[in-house]
Scaffold this motif. Structure first.
Motif, short mmCIF file in Angstrom:
data_model
loop_
_atom_site.label_atom_id
_atom_site.label_comp_id
_atom_site.label_asym_id
_atom_site.label_seq_id
_atom_site.Cartn_x
_atom_site.Cartn_y
_atom_site.Cartn_z
N ASP A 63 0.82 -1.20 0.00
CA ASP A 63 0.00 0.00 0.00
C ASP A 63 0.86 1.26 0.00
O ASP A 63 0.54 2.24 -0.68
CB ASP A 63 -0.94 -0.01 1.20
N LEU A 64 1.96 1.24 0.73
CA LEU A 64 2.88 2.37 0.77
C LEU A 64 3.44 2.66 -0.62
O LEU A 64 3.43 3.81 -1.08
CB LEU A 64 4.03 2.10 1.74
N VAL A 65 3.91 1.63 -1.31
CA VAL A 65 4.48 1.80 -2.65
C VAL A 65 3.40 2.30 -3.61
O VAL A 65 3.63 3.22 -4.40
CB VAL A 65 5.12 0.49 -3.14
N LEU A 66 2.22 1.70 -3.54
CA LEU A 66 1.10 2.12 -4.39
C LEU A 66 0.74 3.58 -4.14
O LEU A 66 0.58 4.37 -5.07
CB LEU A 66 -0.10 1.21 -4.15
N ARG A 67 0.64 3.96 -2.88
CA ARG A 67 0.29 5.34 -2.50
C ARG A 67 1.30 6.33 -3.07
O ARG A 67 0.92 7.35 -3.65
CB ARG A 67 0.22 5.45 -0.98
N GLU A 68 2.58 6.03 -2.92
CA GLU A 68 3.61 6.93 -3.43
C GLU A 68 3.52 7.09 -4.94
O GLU A 68 3.64 8.19 -5.47
CB GLU A 68 5.00 6.44 -3.03
N GLN A 69 3.31 5.99 -5.65
CA GLN A 69 3.23 6.04 -7.10
C GLN A 69 2.00 6.82 -7.57
O GLN A 69 2.09 7.64 -8.47
CB GLN A 69 3.22 4.63 -7.70
N VAL A 70 0.87 6.58 -6.93
CA VAL A 70 -0.36 7.27 -7.31
C VAL A 70 -0.23 8.77 -7.06
O VAL A 70 -0.57 9.59 -7.91
CB VAL A 70 -1.58 6.67 -6.57
N VAL A 71 0.29 9.12 -5.89
CA VAL A 71 0.44 10.55 -5.56
C VAL A 71 1.38 11.23 -6.54
O VAL A 71 1.10 12.32 -7.03
CB VAL A 71 0.91 10.73 -4.10
N LYS A 72 2.50 10.58 -6.86
CA LYS A 72 3.46 11.19 -7.80
C LYS A 72 2.90 11.31 -9.20
O LYS A 72 3.34 12.14 -9.99
CB LYS A 72 4.77 10.41 -7.82
N SER A 73 1.89 10.51 -9.53
CA SER A 73 1.29 10.53 -10.86
C SER A 73 0.16 11.55 -10.99
O SER A 73 -0.29 11.83 -12.08
CB SER A 73 0.75 9.14 -11.21
N CYS A 74 -0.29 12.09 -9.88
CA CYS A 74 -1.41 13.05 -9.87
C CYS A 74 -0.93 14.44 -10.28
O CYS A 74 0.25 14.77 -10.12
CB CYS A 74 -2.00 13.16 -8.47
N PRO A 75 -1.86 15.27 -10.73
CA PRO A 75 -1.51 16.68 -10.96
C PRO A 75 -1.07 17.32 -9.64
O PRO A 75 -1.48 16.89 -8.55
CB PRO A 75 -2.83 17.30 -11.44
N LYS A 76 -0.24 18.34 -9.72
CA LYS A 76 0.35 18.97 -8.53
C LYS A 76 -0.70 19.43 -7.51
O LYS A 76 -0.51 19.26 -6.31
CB LYS A 76 1.24 20.15 -8.92
N ASP A 77 -1.80 20.03 -7.97
CA ASP A 77 -2.80 20.52 -7.01
C ASP A 77 -3.44 19.36 -6.24
O ASP A 77 -3.69 19.47 -5.04
CB ASP A 77 -3.86 21.37 -7.70
N LEU A 78 -3.67 18.24 -6.91
CA LEU A 78 -4.23 17.07 -6.23
C LEU A 78 -3.19 16.45 -5.29
O LEU A 78 -3.52 16.01 -4.19
CB LEU A 78 -4.73 16.04 -7.24
N GLN A 79 -1.93 16.45 -5.71
CA GLN A 79 -0.86 15.94 -4.85
C GLN A 79 -0.85 16.70 -3.52
O GLN A 79 -0.77 16.09 -2.45
CB GLN A 79 0.51 16.13 -5.51
N LEU A 80 -0.94 18.02 -3.60
CA LEU A 80 -0.93 18.83 -2.38
C LEU A 80 -2.10 18.51 -1.48
O LEU A 80 -1.94 18.38 -0.26
CB LEU A 80 -0.92 20.32 -2.74
N ARG A 81 -3.29 18.36 -2.07
CA ARG A 81 -4.47 18.03 -1.26
C ARG A 81 -4.32 16.67 -0.59
O ARG A 81 -4.64 16.51 0.58
CB ARG A 81 -5.74 18.06 -2.12
N VAL A 82 -3.83 15.70 -1.34
CA VAL A 82 -3.65 14.36 -0.78
C VAL A 82 -2.61 14.39 0.33
O VAL A 82 -2.82 13.82 1.41
CB VAL A 82 -3.25 13.35 -1.89
N LEU A 83 -1.48 15.05 0.08
CA LEU A 83 -0.41 15.09 1.08
C LEU A 83 -0.82 15.87 2.34
O LEU A 83 -0.35 15.55 3.43
CB LEU A 83 0.86 15.67 0.47
N GLU A 84 -1.68 16.86 2.21
CA GLU A 84 -2.17 17.60 3.38
C GLU A 84 -2.93 16.68 4.33
O GLU A 84 -2.91 16.86 5.53
CB GLU A 84 -3.08 18.75 2.94
#
Length: 90
Positions: A63-84
């Motif tokens: 799940d950790l590896v999947l989460r990192e890959q999905v987040v890195k593949s998202c647009p920057k604004d979505l990355q920020l929301r997810v990481l928050e």
């Protein structure tokens, strides 16, 4: 003396994200044997894994590896929301 050394090392220890970046950008150098490259890469992966504190369960690591890959593949604004929200699973 040992306590002081540990405190100094802990102070300058890299974060999980820093180890992940080092792991994903890791490349074998010209003067490095393949065996040394594998050991160094494994060390970086292990440091990342330990700092993420996912335990020893394979599903958590997956799940950790999947989460990192999905987040890195998202647009920057979505990355920020997810990481928050710091999700611990997908």
């Amino acid at each position: 003396m040992y306590v002081m050394k540990r405190a100094i090392l802990k102070r300058y220890e890299l974060t999980a994200e820093a180890y992940l970046d080092k792991f994903t950008q890791c490349r074998q150098s010209n003067d490095e044997s393949f065996k040394d490259f594998v050991v160094r890469t494994e060390m970086l992966l292990n440091h990342w894994y330990e700092r993420e504190e996912v335990g020893s369960d394979f599903d958590n690591f997956f799940d950790l590896v999947l989460r990192e890959q999905v987040v890195k593949s998202c647009p920057k604004d979505l990355q920020l929301r997810v990481l928050e929200h710091s999700p611990k699973s997908m």
